[in-house]
Write a protein that holds these residues in place. Sequence first.
Motif, short mmCIF file in Angstrom:
data_model
loop_
_atom_site.label_atom_id
_atom_site.label_comp_id
_atom_site.label_asym_id
_atom_site.label_seq_id
_atom_site.Cartn_x
_atom_site.Cartn_y
_atom_site.Cartn_z
N ASN A 7 0.82 -1.20 0.00
CA ASN A 7 0.00 0.00 0.00
C ASN A 7 0.86 1.26 0.00
OD1 ASN A 7 -1.24 2.26 1.85
ND2 ASN A 7 -2.99 1.21 0.95
N ILE A 8 1.83 1.29 0.90
CA ILE A 8 2.62 2.52 1.01
C ILE A 8 3.51 2.71 -0.21
CG2 ILE A 8 4.60 1.57 2.31
CD1 ILE A 8 2.88 4.97 2.88
N ARG A 9 3.99 1.62 -0.79
CA ARG A 9 4.77 1.70 -2.01
C ARG A 9 3.93 2.31 -3.14
NH1 ARG A 9 9.68 -0.59 -2.25
NH2 ARG A 9 9.64 -2.00 -0.49
N ARG A 10 2.70 1.88 -3.22
CA ARG A 10 1.79 2.40 -4.23
C ARG A 10 1.54 3.89 -4.00
NH1 ARG A 10 -3.67 2.20 -4.13
NH2 ARG A 10 -3.74 0.87 -2.29
N LYS A 11 1.34 4.28 -2.75
CA LYS A 11 1.06 5.67 -2.43
C LYS A 11 2.26 6.57 -2.71
CE LYS A 11 -3.14 5.04 -1.05
NZ LYS A 11 -4.29 5.68 -1.77
N ILE A 12 3.44 6.09 -2.39
CA ILE A 12 4.64 6.87 -2.69
C ILE A 12 4.77 7.05 -4.19
CG2 ILE A 12 7.18 6.84 -2.63
CD1 ILE A 12 6.92 5.26 0.03
N SER A 13 4.49 6.01 -4.91
CA SER A 13 4.60 6.05 -6.36
C SER A 13 3.55 7.00 -6.96
CB SER A 13 4.43 4.64 -6.90
OG SER A 13 4.34 4.65 -8.29
N GLU A 14 2.34 7.00 -6.40
CA GLU A 14 1.31 7.92 -6.89
C GLU A 14 1.73 9.37 -6.69
OE1 GLU A 14 -2.37 7.21 -4.88
OE2 GLU A 14 -2.59 5.19 -5.72
N LYS A 15 2.35 9.64 -5.56
CA LYS A 15 2.69 11.02 -5.24
C LYS A 15 3.96 11.49 -5.95
CE LYS A 15 -0.34 12.34 -1.93
NZ LYS A 15 -1.46 11.67 -2.59
N SER A 16 4.87 10.56 -6.24
CA SER A 16 6.19 10.98 -6.71
C SER A 16 6.62 10.34 -8.03
CB SER A 16 7.23 10.63 -5.65
OG SER A 16 7.40 9.24 -5.61
N HIS A 17 5.90 9.32 -8.46
CA HIS A 17 6.32 8.52 -9.62
C HIS A 17 7.67 7.85 -9.40
CE1 HIS A 17 3.46 10.93 -12.41
NE2 HIS A 17 2.89 10.42 -11.36
N ILE A 18 7.98 7.59 -8.15
CA ILE A 18 9.22 6.88 -7.83
C ILE A 18 8.86 5.49 -7.33
CG2 ILE A 18 11.22 6.80 -6.32
CD1 ILE A 18 11.10 9.86 -6.23
N ASP A 19 9.54 4.48 -7.85
CA ASP A 19 9.22 3.11 -7.46
C ASP A 19 10.20 2.50 -6.49
OD1 ASP A 19 6.89 2.94 -8.94
OD2 ASP A 19 8.03 2.58 -10.78
N LYS A 20 11.46 2.86 -6.66
CA LYS A 20 12.48 2.21 -5.84
C LYS A 20 12.61 2.91 -4.50
CE LYS A 20 15.68 1.10 -9.37
NZ LYS A 20 17.05 1.37 -9.79
N CYS A 21 12.41 2.15 -3.44
CA CYS A 21 12.51 2.73 -2.10
C CYS A 21 12.67 1.61 -1.10
CB CYS A 21 11.24 3.53 -1.80
SG CYS A 21 11.25 4.38 -0.23
N TRP A 22 13.66 1.74 -0.24
CA TRP A 22 13.80 0.77 0.84
C TRP A 22 12.84 1.17 1.95
CZ3 TRP A 22 15.07 1.73 5.93
CH2 TRP A 22 15.36 0.61 6.71
N LEU A 23 12.13 0.20 2.52
CA LEU A 23 11.14 0.51 3.54
C LEU A 23 11.26 -0.42 4.74
CD1 LEU A 23 7.96 0.86 1.29
CD2 LEU A 23 8.97 2.69 2.65
N GLU A 24 11.02 0.14 5.92
CA GLU A 24 10.83 -0.73 7.07
C GLU A 24 9.77 -0.13 7.98
OE1 GLU A 24 14.33 -1.38 9.56
OE2 GLU A 24 13.73 0.27 10.87
#
Lengths: 258, 258
Positions: free
Chosen positions: A69-86
């Motif tokens: 979910n959060i990956r999708r939301k980051i991508s919607e807001k920024s068009h960035i897909d690559k992100c390390w998350l914890e």
Amino acid sequence: MDSIFNYEHPFVCTDAVVFTIKTEEPDSYRKLPDARLRILLYKRLVEPHQNKWCLPGGFLNIDEMPEDNIRRKISEKSHIDKCWLEQLYTFCDIDRDPRARVLSIAYLGLMNEEDSQKFESKAVWFTVRQNADKSMTFQNNDFDDSDDVYGLTLSESDLGFDHYNIIKIALTRLQSKILYSDIIFNLLPETFTLTQLQNVFETILCKKDTAANFRRKVTDMVLETDKYTSDKGHRPAKLYTKKSEKQKIGKSENRRLD
Amino acid sequence: MDSIFNYEHPFVCTDAVVFTIKTEEPDSYRKLPDARLRILLYKRLVEPHQNKWCLPGGFLNIDEMPEDNIRRKISEKSHIDKCWLEQLYTFCDIDRDPRARVLSIAYLGLMNEEDSQKFESKAVWFTVRQNADKSMTFQNNDFDDSDDVYGLTLSESDLGFDHYNIIKIALTRLQSKILYSDIIFNLLPETFTLTQLQNVFETILCKKDTAANFRRKVTDMVLETDKYTSDKGHRPAKLYTKKSEKQKIGKSENRRLD
DNA sequence: ATAATAGTGTCTGTCAGACAATATCGT
DNA sequence: ACGATATTGTCTGACAGACACTATTAT
């Protein structure tokens, strides 16, 4: 479905504090660039907290993993897909959202500068400034951003919901965790100089170190390459990469468990 | 309420991994007692996971803080009120509960031996055994418990839901965090000997240390009292208490941030 | 005296912080 | 040669691990 599930229950959303590094253009061609810590925020266009700046995030669907979910939301807001998350923490205050009871599963995100520039977006990168009184302000200094954003400085009251608090906890986590883990490399390109690495450390921790001491401390985390920088005006620096777990020797006893 | 809230959304529950210490009766009156790490579990009487052993916890009400909820649930299962708690992690796997999508906000709980004995309960204390292959088993050795529980040993498959995994992560957190924080004192009485403190450390970490070295390491966390133990058969030991933050000197620079 | 536990002293290796010194590039 | 950055060497103090040693109690 079971009757015990017929009751009004809290909503769940995600929020992400996404950090990246921006290397500032130096004043002189002889100088090396500074590193700035930046964070991704967007301006809410609807109530509640209209016109406040917020973390990317959204409501969790019933069949969705919060990280997706959060990956999708980051991508919607920024068009960035690559992100390390914890996962960072779950924020639960009763009235953190005026519309309803909404819990937020917050994530810490890190991306490197190269990826952060593939950017076409409803959101804005703000430089994180850590003040002497432990408060934070967020500054935009990006020529590319729109006129009403360029130069903008945000403080606690400009942020929506409990997001200022979430950012504070995320920054604290980041500061702690770079001291005993590998996560800092998520903020750096594939290869980097030790000076670059040191700059990122110092920017995050607001603390200077000498080059000699710093190098000793990080030698067992990095691996030499045979490449060098080709900067103008001074001696080139050797490029390093992150050392993988398997390449580390012996020290497993001393490593933290989580 | 807003229309965006008219959708099927996940349920939220809490679970707590509550640890305590049990000092075993020594074989001989000359010997000092051993410390055992124990965990609170109860047997589920209904489906799903009927007859499996589970962590105390329950569904979160719409107007309730998870920490209050878990405190209530621990109290229902054990009649124990005093317990130090901190949020551990939020477990979100899609099918961790076969009835519905249920997220679990898990807590790490610690209580001292004295409080853990005010016990009248639907739940049972199990000794945590950490095996060489990193797996855990849970043993009951309490004479006071019922015949069908006394001597029982649980392994992963005897636990319900993802609770084995939650316990594993809680134990890892505990092991990490006693190395850089004060939380271990939540497992100890108001006053204690350094040998007691050392036993608790060693039990949790499965690692021996020499008394001399251990003492040096903990001196800045504890405060002498003028009292002594009155054990039989050997030299009495000085009793210590936890040193409060204000009584600690100088070392703030070196302290971890979270 | 002895068994058991409580507590101290000392050596060694590691590592962080301070600081001095050397190396190498473009101009 | 000079300015800037890169990189290495050395000293010191703190501290962890290993281990030998002393102290105090009840029996």
